[in-house]
Scaffold this active site. Structure first.
Site, PDB file in Angstrom:
ATOM      1  N   ARG A  39      19.613   1.161  -4.518  1.00 30.98           N
ATOM      2  CA  ARG A  39      18.188   1.331  -4.823  1.00 30.98           C
ATOM      3  C   ARG A  39      17.528   2.261  -3.808  1.00 30.98           C
ATOM      4  NH1 ARG A  39      14.870  -3.683  -4.714  1.00 30.98           N
ATOM      5  NH2 ARG A  39      13.380  -2.027  -5.119  1.00 30.98           N
ATOM      6  N   ILE A  95       4.493  -9.297   7.259  1.00 31.57           N
ATOM      7  CA  ILE A  95       4.108  -8.677   5.982  1.00 31.57           C
ATOM      8  C   ILE A  95       4.614  -9.501   4.801  1.00 31.57           C
ATOM      9  CG2 ILE A  95       4.203  -6.562   4.576  1.00 31.57           C
ATOM     10  CD1 ILE A  95       2.744  -6.108   7.211  1.00 31.57           C
ATOM     11  N   ARG A 145       9.231  -3.650  -8.496  1.00 28.70           N
ATOM     12  CA  ARG A 145       7.810  -3.917  -8.377  1.00 28.70           C
ATOM     13  C   ARG A 145       6.966  -2.632  -8.427  1.00 28.70           C
ATOM     14  NH1 ARG A 145       3.781  -7.302  -6.431  1.00 28.70           N
ATOM     15  NH2 ARG A 145       2.316  -6.197  -5.118  1.00 28.70           N
ATOM     16  N   CYS A 181       9.950 -12.164  -6.452  1.00 31.41           N
ATOM     17  CA  CYS A 181      10.740 -11.136  -5.791  1.00 31.41           C
ATOM     18  C   CYS A 181      11.422 -11.805  -4.621  1.00 31.41           C
ATOM     19  CB  CYS A 181       9.795 -10.028  -5.329  1.00 31.41           C
ATOM     20  SG  CYS A 181      10.464  -9.012  -4.044  1.00 31.41           S
ATOM     21  N   LYS A 192      11.942   7.454  -0.759  1.00 32.40           N
ATOM     22  CA  LYS A 192      11.922   6.659  -1.998  1.00 32.40           C
ATOM     23  C   LYS A 192      10.505   6.187  -2.302  1.00 32.40           C
ATOM     24  CE  LYS A 192      13.035   2.135  -1.862  1.00 32.40           C
ATOM     25  NZ  LYS A 192      12.021   1.261  -2.460  1.00 32.40           N
ATOM     26  N   ASN A 193       9.861   5.583  -1.299  1.00 35.19           N
ATOM     27  CA  ASN A 193       8.555   4.977  -1.579  1.00 35.19           C
ATOM     28  C   ASN A 193       7.479   6.013  -1.874  1.00 35.19           C
ATOM     29  OD1 ASN A 193       9.674   2.492  -1.356  1.00 35.19           O
ATOM     30  ND2 ASN A 193       8.814   2.000   0.658  1.00 35.19           N
ATOM     31  N   ARG A 218       4.515 -11.589  -3.640  1.00 37.06           N
ATOM     32  CA  ARG A 218       4.007 -10.242  -3.953  1.00 37.06           C
ATOM     33  C   ARG A 218       3.092 -10.201  -5.184  1.00 37.06           C
ATOM     34  NH1 ARG A 218       8.925  -6.127  -2.765  1.00 37.06           N
ATOM     35  NH2 ARG A 218       7.332  -4.841  -1.831  1.00 37.06           N
ATOM     36  N   PRO A 219       1.910 -10.807  -5.091  1.00 36.46           N
ATOM     37  CA  PRO A 219       0.972 -10.776  -6.216  1.00 36.46           C
ATOM     38  C   PRO A 219       0.309  -9.404  -6.390  1.00 36.46           C
ATOM     39  CG  PRO A 219      -0.014 -11.875  -4.321  1.00 36.46           C
ATOM     40  CD  PRO A 219       1.382 -11.520  -3.927  1.00 36.46           C
ATOM     41  N   MET A 220      -0.611  -9.311  -7.358  1.00 34.47           N
ATOM     42  CA  MET A 220      -1.280  -8.020  -7.650  1.00 34.47           C
ATOM     43  C   MET A 220      -2.794  -8.127  -7.489  1.00 34.47           C
ATOM     44  SD  MET A 220       0.806  -5.513  -9.570  1.00 34.47           S
ATOM     45  CE  MET A 220      -0.541  -4.723 -10.315  1.00 34.47           C
ATOM     46  N   ASP A 221      -3.269  -9.204  -6.865  1.00 38.64           N
ATOM     47  CA  ASP A 221      -4.713  -9.431  -6.808  1.00 38.64           C
ATOM     48  C   ASP A 221      -5.483  -8.276  -6.153  1.00 38.64           C
ATOM     49  OD1 ASP A 221      -3.236 -10.334  -4.571  1.00 38.64           O
ATOM     50  OD2 ASP A 221      -4.961 -11.426  -3.805  1.00 38.64           O
ATOM     51  N   LEU A 222      -4.895  -7.648  -5.145  1.00 42.78           N
ATOM     52  CA  LEU A 222      -5.616  -6.574  -4.446  1.00 42.78           C
ATOM     53  C   LEU A 222      -5.740  -5.324  -5.318  1.00 42.78           C
ATOM     54  CD1 LEU A 222      -3.826  -7.072  -1.009  1.00 42.78           C
ATOM     55  CD2 LEU A 222      -6.151  -7.782  -1.585  1.00 42.78           C
ATOM     56  N   ASP A 272      10.089  -2.764   6.654  1.00 44.69           N
ATOM     57  CA  ASP A 272      11.307  -2.245   6.024  1.00 44.69           C
ATOM     58  C   ASP A 272      12.395  -1.866   7.040  1.00 44.69           C
ATOM     59  OD1 ASP A 272      10.203  -2.641   3.573  1.00 44.69           O
ATOM     60  OD2 ASP A 272       9.828  -0.538   3.112  1.00 44.69           O
TER      61      ASP A 272
HETATM   62  C1  UD1 Z   1       5.348  -1.130  -0.200  1.00 45.21           C
HETATM   63  C2  UD1 Z   1       6.755  -0.590  -0.113  1.00 45.21           C
HETATM   64  C3  UD1 Z   1       7.696  -1.612   0.513  1.00 45.21           C
HETATM   65  C4  UD1 Z   1       7.145  -2.083   1.865  1.00 45.21           C
HETATM   66  C5  UD1 Z   1       5.705  -2.546   1.735  1.00 45.21           C
HETATM   67  C6  UD1 Z   1       5.041  -2.891   3.056  1.00 45.21           C
HETATM   68  C7  UD1 Z   1       6.819   0.890  -2.029  1.00 45.21           C
HETATM   69  C8  UD1 Z   1       7.396   1.194  -3.346  1.00 45.21           C
HETATM   70  N1  UD1 Z   1       7.200  -0.250  -1.447  1.00 45.21           N
HETATM   71  O1  UD1 Z   1       5.404  -2.270  -1.070  1.00 45.21           O
HETATM   72  O2  UD1 Z   1       8.977  -1.019   0.686  1.00 45.21           O
HETATM   73  O3  UD1 Z   1       7.926  -3.160   2.349  1.00 45.21           O
HETATM   74  O4  UD1 Z   1       4.908  -1.504   1.110  1.00 45.21           O
HETATM   75  O5  UD1 Z   1       5.127  -1.813   3.926  1.00 45.21           O
HETATM   76  O6  UD1 Z   1       6.082   1.675  -1.467  1.00 45.21           O
HETATM   77  N2  UD1 Z   1      -0.075  -8.341  -1.465  1.00 45.21           N
HETATM   78  C9  UD1 Z   1      -0.977  -9.230  -1.991  1.00 45.21           C
HETATM   79  N3  UD1 Z   1      -1.690  -8.853  -3.092  1.00 45.21           N
HETATM   80  C10 UD1 Z   1      -1.559  -7.621  -3.668  1.00 45.21           C
HETATM   81  C11 UD1 Z   1      -0.646  -6.711  -3.098  1.00 45.21           C
HETATM   82  C12 UD1 Z   1       0.087  -7.091  -1.997  1.00 45.21           C
HETATM   83  O7  UD1 Z   1      -1.129 -10.364  -1.507  1.00 45.21           O
HETATM   84  O8  UD1 Z   1      -2.247  -7.332  -4.651  1.00 45.21           O
HETATM   85  C13 UD1 Z   1       0.728  -8.747  -0.278  1.00 45.21           C
HETATM   86  C14 UD1 Z   1       2.229  -8.756  -0.601  1.00 45.21           C
HETATM   87  O9  UD1 Z   1       2.616  -9.975  -1.184  1.00 45.21           O
HETATM   88  C15 UD1 Z   1       2.843  -8.551   0.771  1.00 45.21           C
HETATM   89  C16 UD1 Z   1       1.814  -7.654   1.479  1.00 45.21           C
HETATM   90  O10 UD1 Z   1       0.608  -7.780   0.731  1.00 45.21           O
HETATM   91  O11 UD1 Z   1       2.946  -9.768   1.452  1.00 45.21           O
HETATM   92  C17 UD1 Z   1       2.227  -6.190   1.560  1.00 45.21           C
HETATM   93  O12 UD1 Z   1       2.342  -5.679   0.270  1.00 45.21           O
HETATM   94  P1  UD1 Z   1       2.062  -4.148  -0.084  1.00 45.21           P
HETATM   95  O13 UD1 Z   1       1.551  -3.418   1.118  1.00 45.21           O
HETATM   96  O14 UD1 Z   1       1.251  -4.115  -1.332  1.00 45.21           O
HETATM   97  O15 UD1 Z   1       3.522  -3.655  -0.393  1.00 45.21           O
HETATM   98  P2  UD1 Z   1       4.055  -2.887  -1.672  1.00 45.21           P
HETATM   99  O16 UD1 Z   1       3.125  -1.790  -2.031  1.00 45.21           O
HETATM  100  O17 UD1 Z   1       4.469  -3.846  -2.709  1.00 45.21           O
END
Ligand code: UD1
Length: 422
Positions: free
Chosen positions: A400, A330, A94, A118, A22-23, A123-127, A308
């Site tokens: 899902r 995580i 997301r 969520c 899926k991912n 789960r922000p988008m700053d990165l 996961d």
């Molecule tokens: C992906 C997977 C999800 C899995 C996760 C971690 C998909 C579709 N989903 O989610 O199933 O649980 O990886 O292995 O592939 N974070 C920030 N800022 C950001 C982005 C992330 O602080 O801009 C934090 C998140 O809040 C979280 C951590 O980083 O605590 C991990 O997030 P991330 O690795 O980005 O996971 P996803 O890509 O959302």
């Protein structure tokens, strides 16, 4: 709303085929936006998240057709009509944010709704934003939407991420494929789904090296072309079904499984007394003697133990001999399955990001509620090992990420059925 009825009934034996990831599929599908030529994915899983991504791409004007009972997805982004990912779709999933990098790279513009709260954390988008800004994008937040622009096109850069985010790595890598010059992304995520994305992008003409390590180098090209790509095996579905014979006893072969996808997880099963062996067709998992032994788990980015699989591993630890400490590093709020497992007789104490699980001889069936995707399947696993009947409600979470869950578990002897809601 549908529910799932599980009746605990002893050892499981046979084979379970594992679907495409899926991912991986959720990042491979947006890659179609990088090219005006068709992209075809084979071995796609049949899941509601894939339908959501299909709807999102179609809302941008992409043509998306599902062939061979959903296992093949044919896409074309020749005539896109919009660069806006609407809140109504993004709030459902997301991973919708993975259209940001490709749209920005190809059109110099993208408007993507922030995903919002969520269940398993903020789960922000700053990165994602930091990485794309390093490539020269100008991004501002207006009305809940990220408005991203790169009027003169993106430019390669050296960028180090504060945390190895999976989604941010995918967005930055996709964006950098069409940037001018070279991008070096440091502290990149190393997940197999990223390796799969890079392999597909390379078939489309991208020049990338270092995937699977923490430094990925991308040499920008002028355009990408069409390709056909087979989606990698779903290591989370694989790990989930590896736990079925571990928790119920028996011997199950997971078709399509590979040890390299689940090394740290398999090592924990081994330490718990479950045998895992590679076969010509996949992985064979067996538990023959007595209860498993408790093992401690810390979730980490790949190659560490996957977050996961934490909920499913907790289900196993509920019936293990001894006390296990599960540390979730995580996501900040990912123990919502714990109170549901307690309703089935489990002994679990949660303090912040740590759950202490003391195994009991046998769980007892109960009505329980799925709170998120992985939590829902952990309750099914617990139900398989419990005495009596367990009804898991809110199974739309399950849809899902798990295709044909009833059929797959029935195939190895489980007593499980889906009850249609009113
Ligand atoms: C992906 C997977 C999800 C899995 C996760 C971690 C998909 C579709 N989903 O989610 O199933 O649980 O990886 O292995 O592939 N974070 C920030 N800022 C950001 C982005 C992330 O602080 O801009 C934090 C998140 O809040 C979280 C951590 O980083 O605590 C991990 O997030 P991330 O690795 O980005 O996971 P996803 O890509 O959302």
């Amino acid at each position: 709303m549908d529910s799932i009825l599980v009746t605990g009934n002893g050892p499981l034996n046979g084979q379970i085929p594992i679907a495409g990831a899926k991912n991986a599929c959720l990042t491979l599908m947006p890659a179609t936006l990088l090219s005006e030529e068709p992209l075809t994915l084979t071995n796609a899983p049949r899941l509601s998240d894939i339908k959501t991504m299909t709807a999102l791409l179609q809302s941008l004007g992409a043509e998306v057709s599902s062939l061979q009972d959903g296992q093949v997805i044919a896409m074309s982004s020749h005539d896109l009509t919009s660069q806006t990912a609407d809140y109504e779709i993004v709030r459902k999933m997301r991973a919708s944010n993975l259209v940001l990098g490709p749209l920005l790279a190809r059109f110099g513009e993208a408007v993507v709704s922030l995903p919002g709260g969520c269940a398993i954390g903020a789960r922000p988008m700053d990165l994602h934003v930091d990485g794309l800004e390093a490539l020269g994008a100008e991004i501002e937040l207006k009305d809940g939407y990220l408005h991203a622009k790169a009027p003169g096109g993106l430019k390669g850069a050296v960028h180090e991420m504060r945390f190895a985010s999976v989604g941010a790595t995918e967005n930055i890598v996709m964006a950098a494929t069409l940037a001018k010059g070279t991008t070096v992304l440091m502290n990149a995520a190393r997940e197999p789904e990223i390796v799969d994305l890079v392999e597909c992008l390379r078939k489309m003409g991208a020049q990338i090296s270092g995937e699977g390590t923490s430094t990925i180098e991308i040499q920008g090209v002028d355009r990408l072309h069409g390709a056909t790509h087979q989606v990698v095996t779903d290591r989370i579905e694989l790990g989930t079904y590896m736990l079925a014979p571990a928790i119920c006893g028996g011997e199950v072969e997971l078709l399509g499984g590979r040890m390299s996808l689940v090394e740290s997880f398999a090592a924990k099963l081994d330490a718990a007394g479950v045998s895992v062996a590679e076969t010509t067709n996949g992985l064979k998992v067996a538990r023959k003697n007595g209860r498993v032994t408790s093992v401690d788990v810390v979730t980490e980015p790949f190659p560490g133990f996957p977050t996961d699989l934490q909920a499913q591993m907790m289900a196993l630890m509920c019936t293990a001999e001894g006390t296990a400490v599960l540390e979730e590093r995580i996501f900040e709020n990912r123990f919502m399955h714990a109170p549901e497992l307690v309703r089935m007789g489990a002994n679990i104490e949660v303090h912040g990001g740590t759950a202490t699980v003391t195994g009991v001889e046998r769980l007892k069936g109960a009505p329980v509620m799925a709170t998120d995707l992985r939590a829902s399947v952990s309750l099914i696993l617990a139900g398989l090992a419990a005495e009596g009947e367990t009804t898991v409600s809110r199974v739309y979470h399950l849809d899902r990420g798990y295709e044909h869950v009833v059929r797959k578990l029935e195939g190895v002897g489980a007593k499980i059925e889906r009850i249609k809601g009113q």
